[in-house]
Enzyme design. Sequence first.
Site, PDB file in Angstrom:
ATOM      1  CG  ASP A  16      -4.223 -43.469 -27.597  1.00 60.32           C
ATOM      2  OD1 ASP A  16      -4.509 -44.390 -26.807  1.00 60.32           O
ATOM      3  OD2 ASP A  16      -3.153 -43.403 -28.232  1.00 60.32           O
TER       4      ASP A  16
ATOM      5  CG  HIS B  95     -16.832 -42.894  -2.926  1.00 60.29           C
ATOM      6  ND1 HIS B  95     -17.042 -41.541  -2.901  1.00 60.29           N
ATOM      7  CD2 HIS B  95     -16.479 -43.197  -4.201  1.00 60.29           C
ATOM      8  CE1 HIS B  95     -16.802 -41.036  -4.097  1.00 60.29           C
ATOM      9  NE2 HIS B  95     -16.470 -42.020  -4.901  1.00 60.29           N
TER      10      HIS B  95
END
Length: 780
Positions: free
Chosen positions: A293, A383
Amino acid sequence: MTDAIPGRGQYTEDARGQRLNWLRARSDTALASLERTGLDAHNLVGNVENFIGSVEVPVGLAGPLLFVGDAARGSLVAPLATTEGALVASASRGARAVTESGGVTTKVLLQRMTRAPAFEFDDIATAVRFTGWLREQRGRLDEQVRAVSRHTRLVDVDPHQIGRRLHVRFVFETADAAGQNMTTAATWQICRWLTDRLATEDELRPRGLLLEGNLSGDKKVTAGSMLAGRGTRVTAECRLRRDVVARVLKTTPEAMVKSHTATVLGAQQAGMVGYGVNAANIVAALFVATGQDVACVHESGVSLFSLETDGDDLVGTLLLPNLVVGTVGGGTALPHQRDLLTALGCAGAGGVRRFAEIVAGFALALDLSTMAAVVSGQFAQAHQRLGRARRVDWLEAGDLGVALLQPVLAQGLDDPRLHVTGVRPGRRLRGQGIASELGALSERRKLTGLHPVTVTWRPGEGSPRTVDLVAKVKSRGEEIVAGIAMLFSLCGPELARAWDRWGADTEFRDAHRRELAVYRRTERVLTDLLPRCYGLLEDDEREAYVVLMERLPDDSGPWTRERVDATLRAVAGVHGHWLGRDQELLAEGWLHRVPEPAYLAKARELWEGLVRHAAAEVPELLDSARAEILLGIVEDAGYWTQELHAVPRTLVHNDLNPRNIAVRDGRPVVFDWELATVDVPQRDVVELLAFTLGPQVTVAEVDRFLAVHAEAVAAVSPRAAALVAGSDWHRGYRLALREFLMTRLALYAAGHSQRAFDFLPRVTETAFRLWELERARDGE
């Protein structure tokens, strides 16, 4: 058009098609990517409503990670579903550090799932009486739970009164299911029994009821769940040796603990629930991959991460107190998710404890790697994205159509009346170039790479034509340099700093302009060697640099002696034409920025960094003996590079290997000229031999190929013949071999630690064999 979604409640392929067409009409969008799906609509009852298709998320393998846990044991890999670059690589680096230090110990501490209904009473006294009565009903409550589920067990009833309202936290064990549905059904059964049982009891009966009063913390981060646990409470711990921290994580235990202390203080000031680095990345990636979930990532990603030194070792610990996971029910039954759970050894009954330990182990590995990256400065480099002062309207896949290609073809074919009538995607190519992949690392927002298209046009005169072409959409040179920087950011601060200092001066600078300039040349010796060019696009505003070229036949045939000869003779035409005219070439400017000759020696820090990293990370490729050879070449570079640049120079391809060579009508065709530069002609010879001959090559074979090349260069013109005759051709080859080993091979070897090059082991063997043959000539 009706606003009602068609086929509501219908789980058929026909209903799916109706809904998809309805959305197309409503959004005026083709939605071509949703046309096909690997999921069967009939099997999705209970998983989704109004099904229209599926969205693919890339799944990468992280690890292997050695587990010495309770339920998880052995060397395991984790399938991570993610679109975040560097996540899998960073988790794998942490896994390597943990594995080399003996593995990660994992243990499930408990498993709980909660539901907390809220009761409203007439007054405080009634709420108090009900609380006392409820405690006396424990046996009957257990009966109600068993009536609903044989897998659910009620383990605690925890009342919390606030005035005339009472929140009751029912705590269950749910075996291998995550348990939200189980606990909801069981709690509802209890509430129904309570209201029926107390229907005539005015002194106890609640006047109102909510099945969930928000005390359970379902899909939310709460302090209560941190303390009491919700889902699976699992912990992981590892002990990292100092030498592994230094070699793999590129830092020290002391630096890690010092930074950990600083970040804990920051977390406290921010009011963070728990403390962690980025366990949620692993939780989310494994949740998507295995059908958990996903909405529970919020609470499941909460963690407590700690670091401390113990002697020379670094001890890392992680607690996931609220990991809501299951291996039965929900999305775990979907085919892809079920396959990945099976691959982990976690599918079905009995798998949830093992799965929870796997999540915790890889989350700890990622936290360690990410903390190390922050400590050593690798995090920002990994990044980075090139900054721009303006918005750029980059090319997108849909741009490769009539509007874009019409002017490109008309100009390229010198036919202003040419009219493009159709463009459609062509047959897929086998792969992308390394430069394109590197550029995409730093800039993923725009279209780059090789894109096959089938184009139909009507020329100004003559019949319509339909031709298979390839649009090579180039990354900027700066993006390639930045992509390599991102790759090297994972290799440690020393190599990252060296590339930051010297990488911008390598041959990758201006690679996008250089290749287009090559295709603009009109010299027959060059145009005969190139693929046929149908047009060029160079648009700085859009950062669009495109070569529209013929689609060459796929060619993976063996590299026989005759084929090597033919390639050497073909490229020798270019070598001979510009031999000795290097200053003239540079003055014309079309090669753009070419590194100064002294650069090779000045950038010693970079070449040494490449060698030392490769020797540490891929010793099977670059053992200590080979590393010493390369370091010796680097040390002497101040001397032999001066001699290298005294040898007659010319235009060279500078990437002449089988990936960039095809055969058309029996003749070699050489493409991918983005690294073209000025160097000795033997530079192309060295690379071609290293890639094609194999490690059994002999002195006689090398001498024969050198003779073939020298003869072909000399045949181009009297000027070339005089220069060949007046130079030591073999000496030029030896110097070019040094250059290839120090620069290109070392660059490949260092990159191989992060991005496997399948060709590299054989090329390395052959290159060092060529070096041994030269040393044998000298009697060394």
